[in-house]
Structures are given as C-alpha cells and as structure tokens.
Design a protein around this motif. Structure first.
Motif, PDB file in Angstrom:
ATOM      1  N   VAL A  34       0.893  -1.294   0.094  1.00 19.26           N
ATOM      2  CA  VAL A  34      -0.078  -0.143  -0.198  1.00 19.26           C
ATOM      3  C   VAL A  34       0.814   1.200  -0.049  1.00 19.26           C
TER       4      VAL A  34
ATOM      5  N   ARG B 126      -1.443   4.056   8.906  1.00 17.55           N
ATOM      6  CA  ARG B 126      -0.193   3.027   8.601  1.00 17.55           C
ATOM      7  C   ARG B 126      -0.111   2.193   9.199  1.00 17.55           C
TER       8      ARG B 126
ATOM      9  N   LEU C 156      -2.987  -0.515   8.952  1.00 17.72           N
ATOM     10  CA  LEU C 156      -2.597  -1.353   7.725  1.00 17.72           C
ATOM     11  C   LEU C 156      -1.448  -2.500   8.140  1.00 17.72           C
ATOM     12  N   GLU C 157      -0.440  -2.001   9.060  1.00 17.56           N
ATOM     13  CA  GLU C 157       0.529  -2.876   9.071  1.00 17.56           C
ATOM     14  C   GLU C 157       0.147  -3.962   9.909  1.00 17.56           C
TER      15      GLU C 157
ATOM     16  N   VAL D 143       3.410  -1.151   4.005  1.00 16.50           N
ATOM     17  CA  VAL D 143       3.014   0.241   3.769  1.00 16.50           C
ATOM     18  C   VAL D 143       4.208   1.221   3.617  1.00 16.50           C
TER      19      VAL D 143
ATOM     20  N   THR E  63       5.335   5.144   2.776  1.00 18.95           N
ATOM     21  CA  THR E  63       4.886   6.430   2.771  1.00 18.95           C
ATOM     22  C   THR E  63       6.010   7.269   2.527  1.00 18.95           C
TER      23      THR E  63
END
Ligand code: ZN
Ligand code: ZN
Ligand code: FE
Length: 760
Positions: A705, A722, A725-726, A732, A734
């Motif tokens: 992502v 973040r 999602l992790e 992830v 960024t």
C-alpha cells in the motif's frame, strides 16, 4: 604482505572535499597510490600492507565528508607497483561536466569556531565557509562548478585565501566561495529608501533596530527574510499587516537547541532534523509557557522553528541576544521570495524598515525547507534549501524526462539515468512572478545538469500553467499524467518499489480522467497505468474555487446532497448562522450545475466537517480548516468513529458519506466536543480505508500500500492508517524525502512517463 587495490566510488563524491578526505585517509595509514575524479565518481588506487588497505576500505564510506553521498563502492585487485607516496591526480577532461552541484548547507562547527576566535583572521566574518559548508546551489550561474561560474567571480581571492584554496590538505581546498575580510563580500545596512546607513557594525545596528520592534529585510542564502523580534506582539502584528498575511504561521529562528526545547516539545527525531546540515524549518508543538507572541501562529498548536544556518544568523543572535526572531520569506503574500538587493528594495520597501544586505549575489532563489516529524521520521512538506539539487536515486535507469509538476506548491523534476532531480519549491503558478521563476528553473536546472529531455510530462488539468507551458513546447514528446497516479508513482519511486500497489491518493484537488475534481482516490496503480478502485461519492463544489476558500459552501453542499432542503430546519449552530440569501443562491447554482464541478476530494470533506463543527467558515491559507480540525483533537477522546459505507454499483466503489453526516449532525446537536468530533472523523476515515484495502487485497492479492497526496501531511491520519494497515499485514510505504503533497508530483510524472515509454 603488500597489496594494491582499485576502488571505484559512485554517488555524490565530487566538489564535496572527497579527494582531500581520501588523501588524509591514505596518508594517515602510510599508504601509497592515487585518487582522481572520473565521469562516474572517484577512482582510488591504494597500495600497502594488506591489513592497512583493508582498514582503509572499510573506513572509507563511514567517515566520508558531510556532503558526500556514496551509492556504490567496488574493489578490485591490482598488481603492486613502485608507488612510494599518495597523490591527488589532476582531473580528467570532461570531469567537471559530471560534477554534481551540492546544496546550500549550514555553516559548520569548524568555521563557527574560527569566526568566534578573536585571533583568527576571519573573526566575526559573516561569510566564512569551507569545503564542508556554505552556499553552493544558489550562487551557481553555469557549469562547470568553478568560481568564475558563481557569483563569487567578482571577488578575486587574496593570497591567503588562494593558498588555502590550492592546498589539498586545507579544509578550504577548492571551496569555491572561499573568502575573508580582505577579499570577500561585505555587509551594509540600508534604510527603507535604500540609502546606506553609516554604520561601523551593521550587525550590531541591525540587532538594535530589531530590539526596538522594527522589521528588517535580511539577505540570507536563498533569498531575503523579513525579521522581527518574535516575542514582540506589536512588531509581529505590524509585519502581518504589511505582508498582508492574515493568519498563515510565520517561521521563527531560535539561537540554539536549548532555546527550542524551552519553546516547544522536541523529540530525538526532531532534534536531529533541527541540527541537520540542511537546517529545515521543523514543525513542533509549542509549549503553553512559550513567550513567543501569539501573532506568530494564530489558532495553531504548532510553531515552525529552525536554527541559524549562516554565519550572519549566528552573529545576529550573538549581538541581539534574542529568544527568537520571526524569519519569514521576503515577499508579499504568495509572491516568490526576493533575492536581488535592488529587487528587494523595490518589492519590500513597504514591508521593511531597514535592509541588511551584502554584495554576494543570490543567483537562484531557494526558500527554506519545511519538515514535520511523524512516526519518528522527518517528512518533507516543502523540499527546498539544503536538499536541492540532491537527486532521488532510483533502482533503475530511465531516459531524460522533464516533469513540470502541478499548479500549487509547484516543483519540477528532470531525470538522468538512475537519478531524478527535484527542483526547489517554486510556488503557486497562478502568480505571474512564480510563473517566471518556473520558466527560469526549467532552463537553469537543465543547464547546470546538462540534461535536455525530449519528453515532457505534465498534469492533465487543462488550466494549470505548468500544463499550458508544456503544451506550448515543440520538438518534444508530451505525456499527460493523471494527478493522483503521479502521487502514487512518486511514493513508489521514493521507496524504490515495483508495482502494482494499492494506492491511497488523498488531497484537495486533482483533475480526473472524467473531467471531475478528484481528491479521495484509491487506485490499483503501477508506474505505467492505474485503475480507479474507489473514491468518495461525488458532491458539487459550489462556486468552484470559491468552495476552497469558503468551507461553509462544502458543508452546505454535503448537507443538501444528503438531506435535501430539509437540512435548513436542522437545529445546528452552523445552519442557524447561515446567511439565508447566500444559501439560496448557492443551492440555485448547484441545482443548475453552474460553476459547481463534482468532487470526490478528501480535502473538501475535511473542510465540510470543519465548517459544520464550527471550526471555521472561511480560510486564509491552503488547507487551514483541515489543519485546525486535526489540531482540535485532544489526547483522550476514546476510539469512536463515524461510519461510512461502500456503494458497490460497478467496478469502482464509491465511499458513501451519508452515515458519517447523520452521525456528525447528531453529535453536534448533542453538544459533543469538537475534539471528539474530530477524532471520530479521523478514525472513520482510517476504518473505511483499511476496509477497502482488505477488500482490494482479496480481489487482487496485492499486499503493498502506498500513501500519498497532501492529506497525508496530517500526522494523525498518516500514523494511524499506517499502523492499522501494518497490523493487517500490509506492507505500507509513505513519503519522507519527497513531499506527499503536490511538491512531490513532478517526480511521479517523470516515472509514469518513463514506464509508459518502456511499454511500447
Ligand atoms: Zn565550514
Ligand atoms: Zn581572502
Ligand atoms: Fe495533489
């Protein structure tokens, strides 16, 4: 046993004091051989006892000069020869062409020590510098990077400076801006009419007028600053009035880290960012006890703080003993920062009472960089002085391409091989001065990098000035790139990952392939293509850009969209305070679709929620309502969240916001705190995005992502999305070095174009 090895070092290793460094490293170990610059970097031949040579090789990358950036080291064996000494070989022809120009960086500790030493020949000299510090990018006119091609050309070195410059063991060896009291630039203090003030000590006199509450235009590295005493509320208010800057925060400069810690909360990562050689402005949460005038950053929890970075700044603080100075860019509202003395006088005479100038020309404008530390990493919000022109290194080779960026917070990028050079912050192109600066930067960057791209990548928005410029170019191939695709590609490129990925591109505005205003987009994206997987449901943006300046319009638009005319009977302070006539007019234009494009923007959704919650109805700078909504969150509000729903009536899902607004209206009627509302809104976004990511993983089996777009300057959203999602097992990615916002767009444009070419 004697050995001889050849070491090739790639990266930024020229013009940064690398050869003298190698010379010292070798002679300290009594090794022989030589070092020379080559088109791709530096080549070293090193000979001596095996152990000493191994030690040399292992120390080499670790102790490299601060400006060096080593990307690759290869070592090969050579037969020994009769070398007895270590030599720096003359440069090979063609070398200078490939020498990367370094960024402008803060004065180093060695130079500061000399400057404060009364016995040193540069005692109190405001332009002291060396190979490891000082101006670079902003004083370069042309390549090769040599004194005659810089604004130092008009200052012939005195014999003492020349001797330093020529001595490979001196720390000023080949320091192009090397200078001293006898041969270098000098300061002058001017009054507001440009008349030189008879002053024996311009710095001391500047400190005196600053203490008296005057505004002084101070010439810095990349442009002029406007300075006032940051503890003097009247002085700061005066500056605001003159600069026509209503509420947008001013940056402040504090003399040292101890002072910053008195004013703000500073953690380790922030401390490192503050002290780094790039000296960016760092956004920090202010302490309640801070004596900084409220006018510096009204209705803002944070302060933008930086430490001194030129010798002049240090001298000014030593003389004036200020707790902090406002140091804001020398311009009127959104114009570019002034760089030339006469230009500054013409443009800033109504703003400043005095001018502290010098005669070393700034050839290229470069604003201060701005970072915010989120999840322990500094995140670029404005990547400019100190970082430019250090390239983003790719894990692949791409052709030469120019990416012209977006409209607001514009930057451009040019690529060459495995490097993409992002320009400094150019600004908002709707401003004529900024547009000229854009054109100048396009030409200058190509010249100093010797790149002439045959491909130009641009945003699809037909009205962006960068797009119009691109479409006027002849003899090049043009490639339009969708805004949010570019955001995700930028994030992929910064992280050096291959696609496809699930990309969350959240921002205020970007032109969609359907002609609508996108901005809350979930994409399945690769470099060369993307598919729109989900977006916020469309609502009208009443009045177009007026809806950006006036968040109340978006709140009305959402209410009318979800509840029809009945919203006007709601017992909400927001509704009751609305001007009936204005609402009538607004509903009429949205009904008829006049100047009311449809939008899926996440930024506009923030605006609507902020307006409804009573935070603000109009903004004075970009994203102000969203920033204040985030800041309204207190620490202890539980983990509630507003619901949203996925409407799945086709391939592309729509994120339905009706349940969100129902719950929100309910909470406001019940008098729930703004803090709790803000938290539940943020949590609601996190929940729906995690849900979408899960669904897309099921459908596509993608596990990577990327988070990009200006909305991810929001620390709460970035951190929480973040980590959630992790927690779900996603990888992830960024932004950190490249801005998440439109300042990072040009990088993505270049990468998309490069991969599309490859697909042919
Ligand atoms: Zn130095
Ligand atoms: Zn000199
Ligand atoms: Fe954007």
């Amino acid at each position: 046993m004697q050995v001889r090895r050849r070491i090739d070092v790639c990266g930024i290793v020229q013009g940064v004091g690398f050869r003298p460094y190698i010379y010292r490293l070798a002679t300290e170990r009594q090794l022989s051989g030589n070092v020379s610059n080559t088109p791709s970097g530096v080549t070293i031949e090193i000979q001596g006892p095996a152990q000493a040579v191994d030690d040399f090789v292992s120390c080499l990358p670790r102790q490299a000069p601060p400006l060096a950036r080593i990307t690759d080291v290869t070592v090969r064996d050579l037969p020994c020869n009769g070398d007895r000494e270590f030599r720096i070989l003359a440069s090979q022809r063609g070398e200078a062409v490939h020498t990367l120009i370094s960024p402008d960086i803060a004065v180093c500790d060695d130079c500061l020590r000399e400057m404060l030493d009364p016995t040193d020949r540069r005692h109190r000299y405001p332009f002291i510098n060396c190979t490891n510090c000082g101006p670079r990018f902003t004083i370069v006119r042309d390549i090769p990077y040599d004194r005659p091609h810089t604004s130092m050309a008009v200052f012939p070195m005195c014999p003492a400076c020349q001797a330093e410059y020529e001595d490979p063991l001196n720390r000023r060896f080949h320091a192009q801006p090397n200078a001293c009291w006898d041969c270098g630039p000098q300061l002058e203090l001017w009054d507001k009419n440009g008349t030189r003030v008879a002053s024996r000590d311009p710095i001391a006199d500047t400190a005196t007028v600053l203490r008296a509450g005057h505004v002084v235009a101070v010439k810095g590295l990349g442009g002029f600053h406007l300075a006032v005493d940051a503890t003097n509320a009247a002085a700061v208010a005066l500056l605001r009035e003159r600069k026509r800057r209503v509420e947008k925060p001013f940056a402040i400069m504090a003399p040292n880290l101890e002072t910053v810690q008195r004013l703000c909360e500073v953690d380790d990562a922030a401390r490192q960012a503050l002290r780094s050689i790039q000296r960016p402005v760092v956004l920090l949460q202010r302490k309640a006890s801070s004596p900084i005038a409220g006018e510096v950053a009204p209705s803002n929890r944070d302060l933008g703080v930086f430490l001194p970075y030129t010798p002049l700044h240090y001298l000014l603080f030593a003389e004036g003993n200020f707790l902090a100075l406002v140091m804001t860019s020398g311009n009127l509202s959104e114009e570019p920062i002034a760089i030339d003395n006469q230009e500054a006088l013409a443009r800033l005479s109504g703003l400043a009472d005095h001018f502290l100038v010098h005669n070393r020309d700034i050839l290229l404008r470069c604003d201060d960089s701005v970072v915010r530390v989120v999840s322990g990493r500094p995140r670029q919000m404005r990547r400019s002085r100190g970082y430019v022109p250090v390239p983003v290194f790719l894990k692949e080779e791409i052709p030469q391409i120019l990416g012209v960026g977006g409209e607001l917070k514009n930057t451009i990028s040019v690529s060459d091989g495995d490097r993409v050079f992002l320009s400094q912050h150019i600004g908002d192109l709707e401003n004529l001065e900024s547009y000229k600066f854009f054109e100048q930067t396009v030409a200058h960057l190509q010249r100093i990098l010797e790149i002439s791209p045959a491909i130009v990548a641009y945003d699809l928005h037909p009205d962006y000035f960068s797009t119009k410029w691109a479409l006027q170019q002849t003899g090049v191939e043009l490639m339009g790139v969708q805004h949010h695709h570019a955001h995700i590609a930028s994030c992929m490129g910064e992280n050096g990952i291959a696609g496809p990925v699930i990309g969350f591109a959240l921002d205020g505005t970007g032109y969609g392939t359907d002609g609508q205003v996108w901005g809350g987009e979930v994409l399945i994206a690769d470099y060369d293509k993307f598919e729109r997987a989900a977006h916020f449901e469309y609502v009208p943006m009443p009045g177009g850009s007026a809806a950006i300046r006036e968040p109340w319009r978006m709140a009305v638009s959402y209410l009318a969209h979800h509840f029809g005319e009945a919203f006007r009977e709601m017992k909400l302070p927001f509704v009751q305070q609305l001007d009936r006539k204005k609402v009538d007019l607004l509903l009429r234009i949205t009904d008829r679709g006049v100047n009311s494009p449809l939008t899926s923007s996440c930024g506009r959704l923030f605006d609507a929620v902020a307006a409804l919650a009573g935070i603000r109805q109009e903004v004075n700078y970009e994203a102000q309502a969203a920033i204040e909504l985030e800041m309204a969150m207190e620490r202890s509000d539980g983990n509630g969240s507003y619901p949203m729903q996925l409407l799945t009536d086709g391939d592309c899902w729509r994120i339905g916001t009706k349940p969100l607004f129902e719950a929100l209206v309910d909470d406001i009627e019940r008098g729930i705190s703004v803090s709790a509302i803000s938290r539940q809104f943020h949590n609601g976004l996190v929940n729906i995005f995690v849900h979408i990511a899960d669904l897309l993983r099921q459908r596509s089996s993608l596990n990577r992502v990327c988070l990009s777009g200006g909305t991810f300057h929001n620390a709460y959203l970035l951190t929480n999305l973040r980590s959630r999602l992790e927690g779900e097992g996603f990888e992830v990615f960024t932004h950190s070095e490249v801005p998440a916002g439109d300042g990072g767009l040009s990088l993505g444009q270049v990468l998309v174009a490069a991969h599309r070419l490859r697909q042919r």
